[in-house]
Enzyme design. Structure first.
Site, short mmCIF file in Angstrom:
data_model
loop_
_atom_site.label_atom_id
_atom_site.label_comp_id
_atom_site.label_asym_id
_atom_site.label_seq_id
_atom_site.Cartn_x
_atom_site.Cartn_y
_atom_site.Cartn_z
N SER A 127 -4.35 -5.34 -1.60
CA SER A 127 -4.34 -4.65 -2.90
C SER A 127 -2.97 -4.08 -3.21
O SER A 127 -2.55 -4.05 -4.37
CB SER A 127 -5.36 -3.50 -2.88
OG SER A 127 -4.99 -2.53 -1.90
N ASN A 128 -2.28 -3.62 -2.16
CA ASN A 128 -1.13 -2.74 -2.40
C ASN A 128 0.22 -3.44 -2.42
O ASN A 128 1.23 -2.82 -2.70
CB ASN A 128 -1.12 -1.61 -1.36
CG ASN A 128 -1.03 -2.14 0.07
OD1 ASN A 128 -1.32 -3.31 0.33
ND2 ASN A 128 -0.63 -1.27 0.98
N LYS A 153 -7.15 -16.11 -0.76
CA LYS A 153 -8.19 -15.34 -1.45
C LYS A 153 -7.45 -14.22 -2.20
O LYS A 153 -6.91 -13.30 -1.58
CB LYS A 153 -9.19 -14.79 -0.44
CG LYS A 153 -10.46 -14.23 -1.06
CD LYS A 153 -10.24 -12.79 -1.43
CE LYS A 153 -11.46 -12.14 -2.01
NZ LYS A 153 -11.14 -10.74 -2.43
N HIS A 155 -6.71 -10.89 -4.43
CA HIS A 155 -7.36 -9.58 -4.42
C HIS A 155 -7.94 -9.25 -5.79
O HIS A 155 -7.32 -9.55 -6.81
CB HIS A 155 -6.35 -8.51 -3.99
CG HIS A 155 -7.03 -7.24 -3.60
ND1 HIS A 155 -7.44 -6.28 -4.51
CD2 HIS A 155 -7.45 -6.79 -2.39
CE1 HIS A 155 -8.04 -5.29 -3.86
NE2 HIS A 155 -8.05 -5.58 -2.57
N SER A 156 -9.10 -8.62 -5.75
CA SER A 156 -9.78 -8.29 -7.01
C SER A 156 -9.00 -7.27 -7.83
O SER A 156 -9.26 -7.12 -9.03
CB SER A 156 -11.19 -7.75 -6.71
OG SER A 156 -11.08 -6.61 -5.87
N GLY A 208 -5.61 -5.31 4.76
CA GLY A 208 -6.52 -4.46 4.02
C GLY A 208 -7.12 -3.38 4.90
O GLY A 208 -6.48 -2.93 5.86
N GLU A 232 -4.42 -7.20 9.44
CA GLU A 232 -3.61 -5.98 9.52
C GLU A 232 -4.42 -4.94 8.78
O GLU A 232 -4.65 -5.07 7.58
CB GLU A 232 -2.24 -6.24 8.89
CG GLU A 232 -1.23 -5.16 9.17
CD GLU A 232 -0.96 -4.34 7.96
OE1 GLU A 232 -1.69 -3.34 7.76
OE2 GLU A 232 -0.04 -4.69 7.21
N CYS A 269 0.74 0.84 4.18
CA CYS A 269 0.14 0.93 5.51
C CYS A 269 1.08 1.61 6.49
O CYS A 269 0.68 1.94 7.60
CB CYS A 269 -0.25 -0.45 6.00
SG CYS A 269 1.08 -1.63 5.85
N GLU A 364 -7.07 7.62 8.28
CA GLU A 364 -6.12 7.39 7.21
C GLU A 364 -6.63 7.96 5.88
O GLU A 364 -7.81 7.85 5.55
CB GLU A 364 -5.90 5.87 7.08
CG GLU A 364 -4.82 5.48 6.09
CD GLU A 364 -4.55 3.96 6.07
OE1 GLU A 364 -5.32 3.21 6.73
OE2 GLU A 364 -3.59 3.54 5.41
#
Lengths: 505, 505
Positions: A127-128, A153, A155-156, A208, A232, A269, A364
């Site tokens: 996502s990031n 795939k 990311h949404s 993710g 990861e 991350c 986290e």
């Protein structure tokens, strides 16, 4: 305003999987120099499409133009780097053992080994990092470079950008002569699972959350034919500051810390989740500076409503925990689209309030949030690291110039055991894309600690060894031939070299 | 006559696991030259104990003196080889990236990466190699060489030999100054599972059946903290003979095949389970020669009663299958201890009788048994390979000198995809212990295809990467220091080297 997330249909998936399986051996057999040219073409095309892609990314993720411009640049540099890696050929780990009639264990045949691509890879986007860990990100570049067919795939959180990036990648690969089916994008959670569980797929990569990454890792392991899955997953990246370092450069540490927590709204991350400082007056000054810096940080949108909601919840939980004191409260608000906007929140807690397995304080908080931990005794740092933290991507020590002590040595040794990257000074955010980078670490930082997801060493994820025994030259792949037409590094074990293995010495 | 299999008690297990966890960082921090000396001491001690160990192995496994003498030699050569590997230091894969203020993505810190031991390893011994894949076998040597503490799960088929070997290893390690707890033996199935599932253990290796290997692999993956598990599980090792090869050297092929099937009573993971020959008169001659050779083979005891019973069952099932014709019937009998004795059984079947998923005919028969498959058309070989066989350790082609054809090329390419070692002529049994050896292959040949269980490359199973960023020289491990006191190969990425990555070309 939001559109429904697109999903790749089952019929499309079947077509994509069949095409990938057909493309994989063709791409694997394509000489590295040609694969490298195709990668360069992809990098060039992405650079040229920056003006189209970056605004889509800004709209979909809330990340700033400067950040996304830098990230796209990083992405194309990464692709070019992998082109260099495969042109060089050292990654093939070519080993040639000459036949040896006098081998200590009896006559030895000619054996030659190299690494070959595993087949079809699926890469789950993050996502990031809508560029650098997504459609054309590091694992994608490494997979294609290694000679694997690739299914991404998307990311949404950034489906439009995924589709637009995929179009650029696909067009560039096709124009460069890569086989049809060597690259495809799929969208939708179930589509990703379907691909991962399909027998035609040979390896998975993922960036993710721990929850989703573990779920997928378990699915990869439970297949009738299990495959490797490199996830990861997450990290809190503790930073330890000695009293001497704080005295030497407290101001610099405060500024660096605040910037590292605030950048990209802390949605990295490698964000420093914990800053350990000694309980001294200097620590009070540091907290004041951090507070001031945090309050000057601009409000930043979190990546998507789901991440925003999770942030609100985790932030509230930590703020309510026993012993937690606010250093910089920060702001949070939701907009009409359900997105959350925030400025950094920094809290402080005495080390005595942390205990092993305390998920509220130790897990986290994904977003612009960090915890300052006040400790009494430097000798307690290494034991605290051992006791409190699970595997992490990074761990950082801030010591004074020339500072040495048994406590510091123990801490550094502990960090090397618990993390994949140990920093001396500096901040863990901003991961250099270079041969020596290690972006990984013991579980749950990753689901598989034998590799890295940044840097050239990551190409090993997509390779396995094959030996050829007693083969005539014309039957050998080019890297294993004596004539070495590709000029790759070849490591030779000469006949007679083993003589010493049999002797007692 | 048989004694109950000894089991390590829970209390002993706890002591062993605790000691391993304490020893691991100490052994990891021991310089490779010292670890190498300790390994050499182990090899010397095992060589000296040959007279004690080999008779125990003969009694417990039924394997012959010559075979076990050779196997022990191989085992100690292997240990000495790993001593060489760690002295050399190339296995550390040291990468030094100089700091670069002008890096294309912004100033780049000094980053240095090396591989470090993962911690505590557990190695599950094999039934069929009481030395080379057991207590002091390849994975054990590689684990200790890499710097891991090691727990070996001894095989129930040779417990006395396991205990005696372990005592030799332990004494030699202690005398060489290795830390207490760096090596331990456990016995009993449940003890092995307990160790594998214990959070203090970091990696597992295994040689054995698909059923048990998969069970353990699933347990390793399902741990709260999953770990890598390298299982070498099973293989049928198809051999394909062209018509030209059969015409050129049919007699040699018949003799080699019969010997390769009969050796160690066929109880090798590399035994040629299938010999594909063209339907010609020459094939008839070959079968006659194979039959004669098989009938001259001496009766051999199978390793233990359980393996004997399984052999009787599988042999009977294949003999009863449709289209199967006996080439050499072989003998089977059970003795008073429940052990089974046998001479080779070879059958023939037309290729048309084999079909994908036919477990009776296609699954491994562990023991002195093999199937000759008669094919009509060389062009059908590559498609048959693709359709009928799952992952294998090896695949072999016998072609005539200089023979080339599209069918042959397709077959070789297919073998490289389906196996870990492709042989041209020769026989897959007898795996050379050298740097280029690949003893592995796609599932179910192994549970993890990224590695090998024979040869120096297997050391990677016990290593993971750690990067040091911005570290002062005195805080760096020796291999990463500029002064390079151990003289290991260091691969440097100089400042400025990345200039090209940013350019479009």
């Amino acid at each position: 305003m939001s559109t429904p997330t697109p999903h790749t249909s089952d019929a499309e998936l079947e077509q994509i999987l069949a095409a990938s399986a057909l493309a994989a051996p063709v791409w694997a057999a394509t000489p590295p120099a040609e694969r490298a040219s195709a990668l360069i073409a992809v990098a060039d095309a992405l650079d040229q499409a920056a003006g189209e892609l970056i605004p889509i990314g800004m709209r979909e993720t809330g990340l700033a133009q400067a950040r996304l411009t830098g990230e796209l640049k990083r992405t194309t540099v990464q692709i070019r780097l992998f082109a260099d890696v495969i042109r060089d050929g050292a990654y093939l780990d070519v080993r040639l053992d000459e036949a040896d009639p006098d081998f200590v264990l009896g006559p030895r045949p000619d054996v030659r080994r190299m690494l070959v691509p595993v087949g079809v890879a699926v890469n789950f986007s993050a996502s990031n990092f809508p560029f650098a860990f997504s459609v054309a990100g590091g694992d994608s570049a490494a997979a294609l470079a290694a000679g694997c067919a690739l299914i991404v795939k998307g990311h949404s959180g950034h489906p439009e950008l995924s589709v637009a990036t995929a179009r650029v990648v696909e067009d560039a690969l096709r124009a460069a002569g890569a086989p049809d089916g060597v690259f495809a994008l799929v969208l939708g959670q179930q589509a990703g699972v379907t691909v991962l569980e399909d027998d035609r797929v040979d390896v998975g990569t993922f960036t993710g959350s721990i929850r989703v990454g573990r779920l997928l890792a378990d699915k990869a392991a439970a297949r009738p034919r299990p495959i490797q899955f490199y996830g990861e997953l997450g990290s809190v990246n503790p930073v330890f500051v000695t009293a001497a370092a704080l005295a030497e450069r407290g101001e610099e540490i405060a500024a660096g810390y605040a910037a590292s927590v605030a950048g990209s709204a802390g949605q990295l991350c490698t964000k420093p989740g914990f800053l350990w400082v000694p309980t001294t007056d200097a620590a009070g000054e540091l907290e004041l500076r951090v507070s001031q810096a945090a309050e000057q940080a601009a409000e930043h949108r979190l990546l998507n409503p789901s991440i925003g909601r999770a942030y609100l919840q985790r932030r509230a939980d930590v703020l309510a925990a026993d012993g937690v004191r606010v250093v910089a409260e920060g702001t949070v608000r939701s907009d009409d689209d359900g997105n959350v906007w925030a400025t950094p929140t920094i809290v402080a807690v005495p080390a005595s309030k942390l205990s092993a397995g305390d998920e509220t304080l130790l897990d986290e908080v994904f977003g612009p949030f960090s915890v300052i931990v006040e400790y009494d005794d430097e000798a307690s740092l290494a034991p605290s690291l051992d006791e409190l933290y699970v595997g992490n991507l990074t761990g950082t020590v801030h010591a004074a110039a020339g500072e040495q002590s048994p406590a510091l040595s123990s801490l550094v040794a502990g960090l090397a055991r618990k993390t994949g990257r140990v920093l001396f000074g500096g901040w863990p955010t901003g991961v250099a894309v270079t041969p020596a980078m290690q972006h990984g670490g013991p579980y749950p930082a990753t689901s598989n600690d034998t590799s890295t997801s940044v840097g050239t060493a990551s190409i090993s994820r997509f390779l396995r060894g094959v030996a050829y025994q007693g083969a005539p030259q014309e039957a050998l792949p080019e890297p294993l031939q004596d004539a070495n037409p590709w000029g790759v590094p070849q490591q030779r074990a000469a006949a007679g070299q083993s003589a010493s293995w049999g002797s007692q010495r």
